[in-house]
Design an enzyme around this catalytic site. Structure first.
Site, short mmCIF file in Angstrom:
data_model
loop_
_atom_site.label_atom_id
_atom_site.label_comp_id
_atom_site.label_asym_id
_atom_site.label_seq_id
_atom_site.Cartn_x
_atom_site.Cartn_y
_atom_site.Cartn_z
N ASP A 275 -14.39 1.30 -31.57
CA ASP A 275 -13.86 2.66 -31.68
C ASP A 275 -14.56 3.32 -32.86
OD1 ASP A 275 -12.37 4.89 -31.36
OD2 ASP A 275 -10.47 4.01 -32.04
N ASP B 267 -16.38 7.93 -27.48
CA ASP B 267 -16.53 7.20 -28.74
C ASP B 267 -15.73 5.91 -28.78
OD1 ASP B 267 -14.12 8.54 -28.73
OD2 ASP B 267 -14.07 8.77 -30.91
N GLU B 268 -15.42 5.38 -27.63
CA GLU B 268 -14.52 4.21 -27.60
C GLU B 268 -14.81 3.41 -26.33
OE1 GLU B 268 -9.70 3.56 -27.55
OE2 GLU B 268 -10.50 5.58 -27.60
#
Lengths: 392, 375
Positions: free
Chosen positions: A8, A106-107
């Site tokens: 993350d 983003d994860e």
């Protein structure tokens, strides 16, 4: 036993901005809508860790964020830039395994069970990815390593930013024991309150009871809670290469009932969605219109398209017919959104048409416009009807 | 209102209106039919506000009157009843009682004035349409008509009457959804004086064409068909159907029908149809895309689906021209084939991405055009 990483990025949008503009580093950065001196509408998309010290967090109304952190650096969302860097970060993930499941840009979850022989233990792989992201992109990520998705996600979140938490196999239950129950996947504020009232504060409080007891109290939710609290989660990591929908939405700077403004907005949204469809090389087979009125009531209307498309003009035509279907209760509109769904990849078979070479020509035109925007920026070429809006 | 009617007579009426009554729930009353008992019989009406059907059915009317209620419920009841005769009575409060032998149904009805009034039938400027061969022409073109296409006129059939001389004309129907097109024509006897111009055109909604087809399939009685500026009128013994006609410019279809081409393939229809059915089983889900390779004496058909596998088949064919390869939506080809009766058909296309003209061997009265798929 599986080896799952949850990676993350830390304050992703804000960190990208700080990376692109070194003068922002160490300062509170808030990415989101224009605060307009505290009068702005819309919400915070991301806040840097410095801004979080002022109590600013994502999804907070931008006006409130401005009042809490008036000296903050407020920046607009540069989605394309974040996508661009996200692609590079995901490319790093893919060096270590094919099983990458994106949760957002983003994860992601990575299943590295099969990567031991090549790259070493899961801990080694996690460390290497974290280092590579820092070396190549100057961005920080937090990593959780565990035997399943749920525990890995809890682990990555535990020591943010720059966290690195490994939960060894068979230690899941111990790891979760003292964490609050709202860390359990699927437990929101309502369930938390209910569980607290019944005396469950920590995850360990749940493991003290039998599965049968929980089932009798909470039926299926009880079974789910019991399994998670024991660190059991057998959901596989599913690598998904294509988005399920592509959407865009706009909150009006002032609630409006002007039909022409709604039409202009839908045109602008159609343009944005179409541009992203083309960038992803997919066609939409259905379109959904989202309409939120001034009382925050939200309705959506959808339609399947007669022909898959990545053209703004086609989306716009359908968007207008959907707008008519919105039950207008004489209320003003606060937000309009469009999302393209049932995406199909373009290189699949293209049915040619009998009449008008129009579609083919429009497609060429759109690609030319995309190329210009890619090189000189989005603003340099616009539809005439959208430019006018700036002067009013 | 009190009426005795033969079950079969009422069933015929209900079967006819099933396609007319509105199934979507836009205006609930449009799911109803209107019954009007008159001395001469029972009048049954249905409309979706664009299409309307009114028929007079044989019945013994003991007490005249009218009521409107669910077309679907009555139809379902009739299908289950075995008694040959049925009695319908309507109470003051519009409840309808349906009696058949020992069964009795009481169904909620509404006063007839709640039912929308049908448009008056216009007779001014009525242009008669020759009906000979109409059924066949509809069957050969309706498959190509669009469904809910955003280009509105593509959801209709273009009907043109082209005068040849004082007594003869060509009746031509065209349907297209922008991906495929079908054109069928027939020589008809017509009094030129009744036509306003040498080429008279009207666009009929697909739903109206479907209903006309059904009514024509009932029996061989020749109907009276005509249209005015706004309305199509279809009349046959005891029955009138009207439909709004569609406004708008129909695309220039003649421009997209290819002329004779140097690439010409002749194939036995049944063999091609069977091969298309088999090979399309493994085509990609939604596009039904298959690949066709033409060589001197055969066509190779193939399909592949990354999730399932692939299929291949070869059929013999006569081919003039160079070897080439193209793709099609198998459904589109099968639709055309089902509109063709002859033993052989010809496919003509100039390049792998140009329109493909499909004709019956030696029959210039039917032409279908299918656009290929890029594969």
């Amino acid at each position: 036993m599986r080896s799952i990483l949850h990676i993350d990025m830390d304050a992703y949008f804000a960190s990208v901005e700080q990376c692109d503009n070194p003068t922002y580093r160490g300062k509170p950065v808030v990415v989101g809508a224009d605060p307009k001196g505290g009068m702005g509408r819309g919400v915070v998309s991301a806040a840097s860790y410095e801004a979080r010290e002022y109590g600013v967090h994502s999804a907070m109304p931008i006006g409130q964020a401005y009042r809490q952190c008036p000296d903050g650096i407020f920046l607009p969302v540069r989605m394309e830039r974040y996508h661009e860097i996200s692609e590079r970060i995901f490319a790093i993930f893919h060096r270590y395994t094919d099983l990458v499941e994106p949760l957002s840009m983003d994860e992601a979850f990575l299943d590295v069970t099969g990567s031991y022989a090549l790259f070493g233990s899961c801990e080694t792989i996690g460390r290497r990815i974290q280092e590579k992201i820092w070396k190549e992109e100057q961005l920080h990520a937090s990593v959780g390593v565990a035997s399943n998705k749920f525990v890995a996600k809890v682990a990555s979140d535990l020591k943010k930013p720059q966290g690195f938490v490994v939960v060894p196999g068979m230690k899941e239950r111990e790891f979760l024991r003292d964490l609050p129950i709202n860390r359990l996947w699927g437990v929101g504020p309502k369930t938390t309150r209910r569980l607290n009232e019944l005396g469950y504060q920590k995850i360990g409080d749940i493991t003290r009871h039998s599965q049968e007891l929980l089932r009798s109290r909470f039926s299926n939710l009880g079974v789910h809670l019991w399994q998670l609290s024991h660190g059991l989660d057998d959901r596989p990591v599913v690598s998904e290469t294509h988005a399920k929908s592509i959407g865009a939405e706009t909150t009006f700077s002032r609630d409006t009932n002007s039909l022409s403004l709604m039409q202009q907005t839908l045109l602008a949204l159609s343009e944005r969605v179409a541009q992203r469809l083309r960038a992803e090389q997919v066609d939409a087979r259905a379109l959904t219109l989202k309409f939120r009125n001034e009382s925050f009531e939200t309705v959506t209307r959808s339609q399947v398209l007669s022909m898959p498309t990545d053209q703004a003009a086609d989306l716009y035509t359908v968007a207008l017919t959907l707008l008519v279907k919105v039950p207008f209760t004489k209320q003003k509109v606060r937000l309009l959104g469009l999302s393209a769904t049932k995406l199909t990849s373009v290189e699949a078979h293209e049915q040619l048409t009998l009449f008008e070479s129009g579609p083919q020509r429009n497609a060429q035109l759109s690609h030319a416009v995309d190329a210009i925007r890619h090189r000189f920026g989005n603003e340099v070429i616009q539809l005439g009807s959208l430019i006018e809006r700036r002067h009013t | 209102m009190k009426v005795n009617i033969q079950r079969q007579e009422l069933l015929t009426a209900l079967q006819r209106v099933q396609g007319v009554v509105e199934k979507r729930n836009t205006m609930p009353i449009l799911a109803n039919i209107l019954l009007e008992a008159k001395p001469e019989g029972l009048d049954i009406l249905a409309t979706d506000l664009e299409l309307a059907m009114r028929g007079l059915y044989k019945a013994t009317v003991e007490e005249p009157g009218s009521v409107t209620f669910s077309a679907r419920k009555l139809y379902e009841i009739l299908k289950e009843i075995r008694e040959p005769e049925i009695q319908l009575t309507v109470a003051e409060n519009s409840w309808v009682t349906i009696k058949a032998g020992r069964s009795e149904f009481r169904v909620v009805g509404l006063p007839s004035q709640d039912y929308p009034s049908l448009p008056a039938i216009e007779r001014d400027g009525l242009i008669p349409l020759p009906s000979a061969g109409l059924l066949d022409l509809i069957k050969r073109t309706i498959f190509a008509v669009g469904d809910n296409d955003t280009r509105y006129v593509l959801n209709g059939i273009l009907v043109s009457v082209i005068s040849e001389n004082a007594k003869k004309a060509t009746l031509r129907l065209v349907g297209t959804d922008g991906h495929r097109l079908a054109m069928a024509e027939e020589e008809v006897m017509v009094d030129q004086a009744s036509l306003p111009s040498t080429e008279t055109k009207v666009i009929i909604p697909k739903k109206a064409a479907t209903e006309i087809k059904r009514l024509l399939e009932e029996d061989d009685n020749e109907p009276l068909v005509g249209f005015t500026k706004n309305m199509l009128i279809f009349r046959k013994s005891g029955l009138v159907m009207t439909s709004r006609v569609m406004e708008g410019a129909y695309p220039n279809y003649q421009q997209v029908i290819p002329k004779e081409s140097s690439q010409k393939v002749t194939v036995p229809r049944e063999e091609l149809e069977g091969a298309l059915r088999r090979v399309s089983l493994l085509s990609r889900d939604k596009s039904y895309a298959i690949k066709l390779s033409f060589t001197q004496d055969r066509i190779h058909l193939s399909s592949s689906n990354p999730d399932l596998g692939e299929a291949n088949e070869e059929i013999s064919a006569q081919h003039q021209g160079e070897d080439f390869e193209t793709g099609f939506n198998a459904r589109y080809l099968l639709d055309v084939l089902s509109a063709i009766e002859g033993e052989f058909l010809t496919l003509q296309m100039e390049t792998p991405l140009s329109p493909c003209l499909i004709q019956e061997h030696e029959n210039p009265k039917f032409k279908a055009v299918v656009m290929p798929v890029k594969v």
